[in-house]
Design an enzyme around this catalytic site. Structure first.
Site, PDB file in Angstrom:
ATOM      1  N   SER A 147       0.838  -1.196   0.000  1.00  0.00           N
ATOM      2  CA  SER A 147       0.000   0.000   0.000  1.00  0.00           C
ATOM      3  C   SER A 147       0.881   1.258   0.000  1.00  0.00           C
ATOM      4  O   SER A 147       1.647   1.479  -0.937  1.00  0.00           O
ATOM      5  CB  SER A 147      -0.949  -0.040   1.203  1.00  0.00           C
ATOM      6  OG  SER A 147      -1.883   1.004   1.153  1.00  0.00           O
ATOM      7  N   ASP A 356       3.849  24.770  -0.127  1.00  0.00           N
ATOM      8  CA  ASP A 356       5.291  24.766  -0.430  1.00  0.00           C
ATOM      9  C   ASP A 356       5.863  23.347  -0.364  1.00  0.00           C
ATOM     10  O   ASP A 356       7.023  23.138   0.007  1.00  0.00           O
ATOM     11  CB  ASP A 356       6.045  25.679   0.531  1.00  0.00           C
ATOM     12  CG  ASP A 356       5.873  25.286   1.999  1.00  0.00           C
ATOM     13  OD1 ASP A 356       4.992  24.447   2.300  1.00  0.00           O
ATOM     14  OD2 ASP A 356       6.610  25.831   2.856  1.00  0.00           O
ATOM     15  N   HIS A 409      -7.319  -5.005  -1.475  1.00  0.00           N
ATOM     16  CA  HIS A 409      -6.121  -4.266  -1.102  1.00  0.00           C
ATOM     17  C   HIS A 409      -5.237  -5.030  -0.110  1.00  0.00           C
ATOM     18  O   HIS A 409      -4.044  -4.746   0.005  1.00  0.00           O
ATOM     19  CB  HIS A 409      -6.530  -2.907  -0.511  1.00  0.00           C
ATOM     20  CG  HIS A 409      -5.418  -1.938  -0.371  1.00  0.00           C
ATOM     21  ND1 HIS A 409      -4.785  -1.360  -1.449  1.00  0.00           N
ATOM     22  CD2 HIS A 409      -4.797  -1.454   0.738  1.00  0.00           C
ATOM     23  CE1 HIS A 409      -3.844  -0.537  -1.024  1.00  0.00           C
ATOM     24  NE2 HIS A 409      -3.822  -0.581   0.296  1.00  0.00           N
TER      25      HIS A 409
END
Length: 441
Positions: A147, A356, A409
């Protein structure tokens, strides 16, 4: 390095270590340090053998390494040929875990967010490289990324590919050019599909879920820990839909929501199970850092991208019926409603405002990749979009994708995924030699 502790579990010999690393790898001499915890596993009969190394990159974000109980599952498979290295990612487990009180002591939300910017993939990879050099003499190791560990793998291949002999990824090839909003737009569509499959499997739950939501909407339902329960928090149970037994987990929770003959009261059992499934008490950093794993230079603030995408689709409104469960999304209201997350409210909102961010992936370095990579891409993955994963694989020479709908998953834990990836790697000649340059980009 601190003292080393060794002991043996059934079928596994364990060595625990802790190392000191800089908080800020761009300014390693500024005096601020963290502890990184390393757990090494080896077959007890092979303790003295010169085995190749496999470092496990845990899912998350905010995920500590697995706590082994024996040589079962993927760990048992790996121990057949590797010495396995488990890292608690910085800020988790025994690696200077980020606690609410210590974070608050740093100052306001902006100061806390500044601190947490040092807990992203680039810093985790540099910690791993420090471990590789200091503990293992700079030998190349292979990586296994589950993952979010696949996201870490792509960062590793971007900034320190010389440290890797081979890489294996299970359900975690990130979209290297996708913004947070694009990720959630794609995964929300998959959540809708999972909801339809859940209703098909358990048609009797449709009315029960509506009845639960209607009761919660009255507004006076408290969880055992004191949190006021909202319909939105109830909907977040759908995160389980991304795992193999996820439909069953949700079904058995809602199955005991009411007692016969007491039509208006939600049971203590239901409330306790819902609280446990949605509390983030053991991994608050998962929620705090979640959207930042998609933040890249030039994309601007993540600005609660999952909430924006959710708001764009009225079908997810708490008043809609049938009620839709949500997926692997973190929403701003969680930091007001969930007790374990409230201390992180200001930091989470400050992170969502940041504009940023630096890039986590170097597309030019990835395009020149020489590290063999085998990746399991789960076609129906609700957490990581398969199309984005395949786009990423196409950008990286040496990357080969095994696309399957056999697993959800959690395929690494649920099936023989690692064995298949190892066999695929063997068939193409195996990993690179263990010798490497000590230089990190």
């Amino acid at each position: 390095m601190s003292s080393t502790v060794s002991y043996t579990l059934p079928g596994v010999h364990v060595t625990d270590r802790s190392l000191s690393v800089p908080l800020d790898w761009s300014r390693p001499d500024d005096g601020r340090t963290l502890s990184v915890f390393v757990r090494e596993l080896v077959d007890p009969t092979k303790r003295a053998d010169d085995l190749p190394l496999l470092v496990f990159l845990q899912g998350g974000p905010g995920g500590k390494g697995p706590r082994p109980t024996g040589a079962e599952g993927w760990v048992g498979e790996a121990l057949k040929r590797f010495r396995v290295v488990l890292l608690d990612q910085r800020g988790t487990g025994r690696s200077s875990a980020v606690r609410a009180g210590a974070l608050a002591a740093l100052g306001d939300g902006a100061a806390q967010a500044d601190h947490l910017t040092h807990f992203r993939a680039d810093s985790i990879v540099r910690d791993a490289e420090h471990v590789r050099r200091e503990v293992y003499g700079g030998r190349r190791w292979s990586s296994l990324g589950q993952s979010y560990g696949g996201f870490l793998t792509l960062t590793y291949l971007s900034i320190a590919p010389e440290g890797l002999a081979a890489s294996y990824v299970t359900g975690g090839l990130a979209g290297v050019t996708a913004s947070a909003e694009e990720v959630y737009e794609r995964t929300q569509a998959r959540v809708v599909a999972k909801n339809a499959l859940y209703r098909e499997r358990y048609p009797g739950d449709v009315g029960r879920v509506a009845r639960i939501a209607d009761r919660i909407a009255v507004g006076d339902v408290r969880l055992p820990g004191g949190d006021l329960l909202s319909v939105e928090r109830f909907q977040s149970l759908g995160m389980a839909f991304g795992m193999g037994p996820g439909f069953e987990r949700v079904h058995w929770i809602v199955d005991e929501a009411f007692d016969d003959g007491v039509p208006d009261d939600l049971t203590d059992t239901f409330l306790a199970e819902l609280e446990a499934a949605t509390s983030f008490a053991t991994n608050p950093m998962y929620a705090v850092l979640h959207e930042s794993i998609y933040a890249q230079a030039g994309d601007g603030p993540t600005a609660w991208a999952a909430q924006r995408v959710r708001d764009s689709d009225g079908a997810f409104h708490p008043d809609e019926r049938p009620l839709l469960f949500t997926g692997e999304m973190i929403y701003p209201w969680m930091f007001d409603q969930v007790a374990a997350l409230r201390p992180f409210h200001d930091a989470a909102h400050a992170l969502a405002r940041r504009d940023d961010w630096g890039d986590l992936y170097d597309l030019d370095v990835l395009a020149a990749n020489e590290v063999p990579l085998e990746a399991a891409v789960y076609f129906d993955d609700m957490f990581v979009d398969a199309d984005l994963s395949l786009d990423t694989a196409a950008r990286i020479p040496g990357a080969r994708a095994w696309v399957t709908n056999e697993f959800e998953h959690d395929g690494l834990r649920a099936g023989d995924v690692l064995a298949q990836l190892l066999a695929r790697m063997d068939a193409r000649g195996g990993p690179r030699p263990a010798t490497s340059s000590p230089t990190t980009r």
